[in-house]
Design a protein around this motif. Structure first.
Motif, mmCIF file in Angstrom:
data_model
loop_
_atom_site.group_PDB
_atom_site.id
_atom_site.type_symbol
_atom_site.label_atom_id
_atom_site.label_comp_id
_atom_site.label_asym_id
_atom_site.label_seq_id
_atom_site.Cartn_x
_atom_site.Cartn_y
_atom_site.Cartn_z
ATOM 1 N N VAL A 352 6.010 7.798 -5.161
ATOM 2 C CA VAL A 352 6.503 7.911 -3.786
ATOM 3 C C VAL A 352 5.603 7.125 -2.835
ATOM 4 O O VAL A 352 6.091 6.394 -1.955
ATOM 5 N N GLU A 353 4.295 7.242 -2.991
ATOM 6 C CA GLU A 353 3.373 6.476 -2.149
ATOM 7 C C GLU A 353 3.624 4.981 -2.284
ATOM 8 O O GLU A 353 3.641 4.249 -1.280
ATOM 9 N N GLN A 354 3.824 4.522 -3.502
ATOM 10 C CA GLN A 354 4.062 3.092 -3.720
ATOM 11 C C GLN A 354 5.342 2.639 -3.028
ATOM 12 O O GLN A 354 5.377 1.591 -2.388
ATOM 13 N N VAL A 355 6.390 3.461 -3.137
ATOM 14 C CA VAL A 355 7.664 3.119 -2.502
ATOM 15 C C VAL A 355 7.516 3.066 -0.992
ATOM 16 O O VAL A 355 8.089 2.191 -0.325
ATOM 17 N N LEU A 356 6.728 3.981 -0.433
ATOM 18 C CA LEU A 356 6.543 4.027 1.021
ATOM 19 C C LEU A 356 5.551 2.986 1.523
ATOM 20 O O LEU A 356 5.357 2.842 2.728
ATOM 21 N N GLY A 357 4.910 2.279 0.608
ATOM 22 C CA GLY A 357 3.944 1.267 0.996
ATOM 23 C C GLY A 357 2.617 1.841 1.437
ATOM 24 O O GLY A 357 1.852 1.183 2.154
ATOM 25 N N TYR A 358 2.316 3.053 0.996
ATOM 26 C CA TYR A 358 1.065 3.712 1.379
ATOM 27 C C TYR A 358 -0.024 3.379 0.371
ATOM 28 O O TYR A 358 0.184 3.515 -0.840
#
Length: 373
Positions: A352-358
């Motif tokens: 999820v972090e990767q998808v959100l660019g975090y």
């Protein structure tokens, strides 16, 4: 100090699994995001008697806000409170004010606020908007920063992209090892095969085939059925109906029977690549899982070694009849090792972090999968 993301999440319910099959998924994802340093406020309506059937205490890993379903004033206050969050999520199937929420969360979009539609029943959503060009959600799809789904694989991704989605990414169900794990067996749940699932229109025919017909074909076997809505259903004499099973009993219900059954809803079986939370809950408990056949199962568990797959009720009956205790234990143990290694909510939170660019601080990245092997 890492403050993480501030996430406003509009969903069906975090604190009650009553008529709410997404509860385990929400809890697993949100608890794992909290462990990564993110702050989640979950907004849920006071509807469908869920507040009267809470099955977890107020969580310390999320702030849970319950708003009135009588009129929209309370919901509007929640939307205003969510303004300025780093991420605003509208989940599918809230059950109250869905169309209003789908449009209003987009008013919160901005340079520092991503707005996500998180579809926990993508096959049903897609069939609805594909069949009705005037569906109110259809023109909104392209406005969301991205669509997340809890299953569906490439067929769902392609379908959402065809409807204009900027990006669609499946975030599959998974295991939370802190809530679903092996426990001692209990006599009240002893049986040859157990199935747990609410009575839903696009599941009932498949339950009749894969569970009730299997019980008819194996009359000497003992079968348990749990879930809401089945009380007036005609059943074979060797099926015992349990009614609603609270999440506190899910582990023992998984661990006691010789095998447990997963039955996909019709739409999810048709799309494939949609493992239910039950698949990972059972595997996490070390259960021997039998599942109906659907495309993509091998991405999660290896058929024949980590899961047993049946194409109809006759195959379910034969698998149960021929399954000895040692093989059941071997399959359950192999499934547990697989999901701990690859399919926990700690894994999903990193995705999820990767998808959100975090970009998580190095210390958080290093500890994200701590204890998962």
């Amino acid at each position: 100090m890492n403050q993480g993301l501030r996430i406003a999440f509009f969903g069906s319910s975090l604190v009650s699994a009553y008529w709410n099959g997404a509860a385990t998924y929400y809890r697993g994802v949100i608890r794992a995001l909290h462990a990564r340093g993110h702050r989640v406020t979950f907004y849920e309506p006071d509807a469908f008697e869920r507040q009267q059937h809470r099955d977890i205490p107020e969580p310390d890993w999320a702030r849970d806000v319950v708003y009135s379903a009588q009129g929209t004033e309370a919901l509007e206050r929640c939307l205003e409170e969510a303004r300025g969050s780093d991420v605003v999520v509208k989940a599918s199937g809230v059950g109250v004010f869905d169309a209003l929420l789908e449009a209003r969360v987009l008013d919160l979009q901005g340079p520092r606020t991503q707005v996500i539609f998180w579809d926990v029943d993508a096959p049903a959503t897609l069939e609805r908007v594909q069949q009705n060009p005037d569906d109110a959600f259809r023109p909104l799809i392209a406005r969301y920063d991205r669509i997340l789904t809890y299953g569906g694989g490439n067929p769902v991704v392609r379908a959402y992209e065809a409807l204009g989605a900027r990006e669609c990414v499946p975030i599959y169900n998974a295991l939370d090892p802190s809530t679903h794990h092996p426990v001692p067996r209990e006599p009240r749940f002893e049986c040859d095969l157990a199935f747990l699932g609410n009575r839903l229109p696009d599941r009932e025919a498949r339950v009749e085939e894969f569970f009730l017909r299997a019980a008819q074909l194996y009359p000497e076997g003992k079968f348990l059925l749990g879930g809401s809505g089945w009380g007036d259903k005609r059943m074979p004499a060797n099926v015992k109906y349990l009614g609603h099973v609270y999440t506190a009993d899910h582990n023992v219900l998984n661990c006691t029977p010789r095998a447990v059954l997963n039955i996909s809803r019709e739409s999810m079986a048709r799309f494939g690549f949609s493992p239910a939370t039950r698949v990972f809950e059972a595997a996490g408990a070390g259960s021997c899982l039998i599942t109906d056949a659907w495309e993509g199962i091998e991405l999660f568990l290896e058929p024949g070694r980590e899961v047993l797959v049946a194409k109809d009720g006759a195959e379910v009956a034969e698998l149960v009849r021929s399954l000895d205790a040692q093989r059941a234990r071997d399959i359950g143990n192999a499934a547990r090792r697989r999901v701990l290694a690859e399919h926990t909510y700690a894994h999903r939170a990193v995705q999820v972090e990767q998808v959100l660019g975090y970009r998580a601080p190095k210390r958080a990245m290093g500890s994200a999968l701590e204890g998962v092997a």
